[in-house]
Design an enzyme around this catalytic site. Structure first.
Site, short mmCIF file in Angstrom:
data_model
loop_
_atom_site.label_atom_id
_atom_site.label_comp_id
_atom_site.label_asym_id
_atom_site.label_seq_id
_atom_site.Cartn_x
_atom_site.Cartn_y
_atom_site.Cartn_z
N ILE A 58 66.16 -53.18 -40.96
CA ILE A 58 65.58 -53.38 -42.28
C ILE A 58 66.55 -54.24 -43.07
CG2 ILE A 58 64.14 -51.30 -42.34
CD1 ILE A 58 66.27 -49.82 -43.81
N ASP A 59 66.05 -54.87 -44.12
CA ASP A 59 66.85 -55.84 -44.87
C ASP A 59 68.09 -55.20 -45.49
OD1 ASP A 59 65.14 -58.00 -44.38
OD2 ASP A 59 63.84 -57.42 -46.04
N ARG A 60 69.05 -56.04 -45.78
CA ARG A 60 70.34 -55.61 -46.33
C ARG A 60 70.19 -54.66 -47.53
NH1 ARG A 60 75.58 -59.13 -46.73
NH2 ARG A 60 76.98 -57.63 -47.69
N ARG A 155 57.42 -57.65 -47.98
CA ARG A 155 57.80 -58.49 -49.12
C ARG A 155 56.86 -59.69 -49.27
NH1 ARG A 155 64.01 -59.53 -47.82
NH2 ARG A 155 63.93 -60.67 -49.82
#
Length: 241
Positions: A58-60, A155
């Site tokens: 998953i994103d930062r 997103r």
């Protein structure tokens, strides 16, 4: 680094898998700017004193449930579950604007070319179901249930509806959410500067359901909302209606 270690909560582990609650501002794996010991996988390897295998990412700045494998057999098992869409994921997202639809499906193909991610007819099938949880004056809280796992899927899908995440520097705005934006006649105490309620990506991986390698039991793992996200929702309920 020690502070980051303390933020990583272990949700579950057995001889095959490790499930953690990932904090924000932390990469899962190294990139050209960060060494492994500065990433989630490196920190966990050092903590457990053993090798672990990355199954998904998953994103930062996304928080929440993340699963790792502890051996090659478990890695293969869970990877196949992901490839066959057998793993079910539920995210909580705070969006910009008021999304009128109570629930729906976003079915728009996503093309990934290097660092470029976009909706494109030549891309791979990408499907996200969603359900509105609460509407506020300028924001919408939703559950997002991705049926596929493309990079930036949630997103970019909500961006395509005209409702990007409330904070998303790639698809919307990077502006933090302050209480002064919500509360009328808000006054900052003399000599102090206002701290934001939340200043990072407003996306949280809330639950993940998979079949445990080894015993074939289906199990759901849950990660509570981090404090900044929880406080933001609380203030929106109080002042953002």
């Amino acid at each position: 680094m020690q502070k980051m270690k303390q933020q990583i909560g272990i949700i579950y582990q057995d001889e095959n898998i490790l499930v953690v609650n990932k904090p924000s501002d932390m990469l899962v794996i190294p990139d050209q700017h960060n060494r492994e010991n500065e990433t989630l996988v490196g920190i966990l390897k050092n903590r457990l004193k053993q090798k672990i295998w990355v199954v998904h990412r998953i994103d930062r700045d996304t928080t929440g449930v993340l699963v790792f494998a502890k051996n090659p057999e478990a890695h293969r098992n869970i990877s196949i579950q992901f490839e066959n869409s057998k793993v079910r994921k539920k995210y909580i997202a705070l969006l910009s604007g008021v999304l009128e639809e109570g629930e729906g499906t976003i079915n728009k193909p996503i093309l990934i070319s290097g660092r470029d991610v976009r909706i494109d007819i030549n891309g791979k099938e990408s499907i996200t179901n969603f359900k509105v949880l609460e509407n506020f004056k300028s924001y919408t809280l939703v559950n997002a249930l991705p049926l596929t796992g493309r990079r930036h899927q949630i997103r970019i899908h909500f961006w395509s509806l005209g409702h990007p995440l409330a904070i998303d520097d790639e698809y919307g705005t990077s502006d933090p959410i302050f209480l002064s934006l919500l509360k009328r006649n808000y006054k900052i105490k003399s000599g102090r500067s206002e701290k934001p309620l939340i200043s990072r990506l407003t996306l949280h991986a809330a639950t993940l359901t998979l079949t445990l390698p080894g015993n074939e039991d289906e199990k759901t793992f849950e990660a509570q909302l981090p404090k900044d996200f929880e406080i933001t929702i609380k203030q929106l309920r109080k002042y953002g209606k």
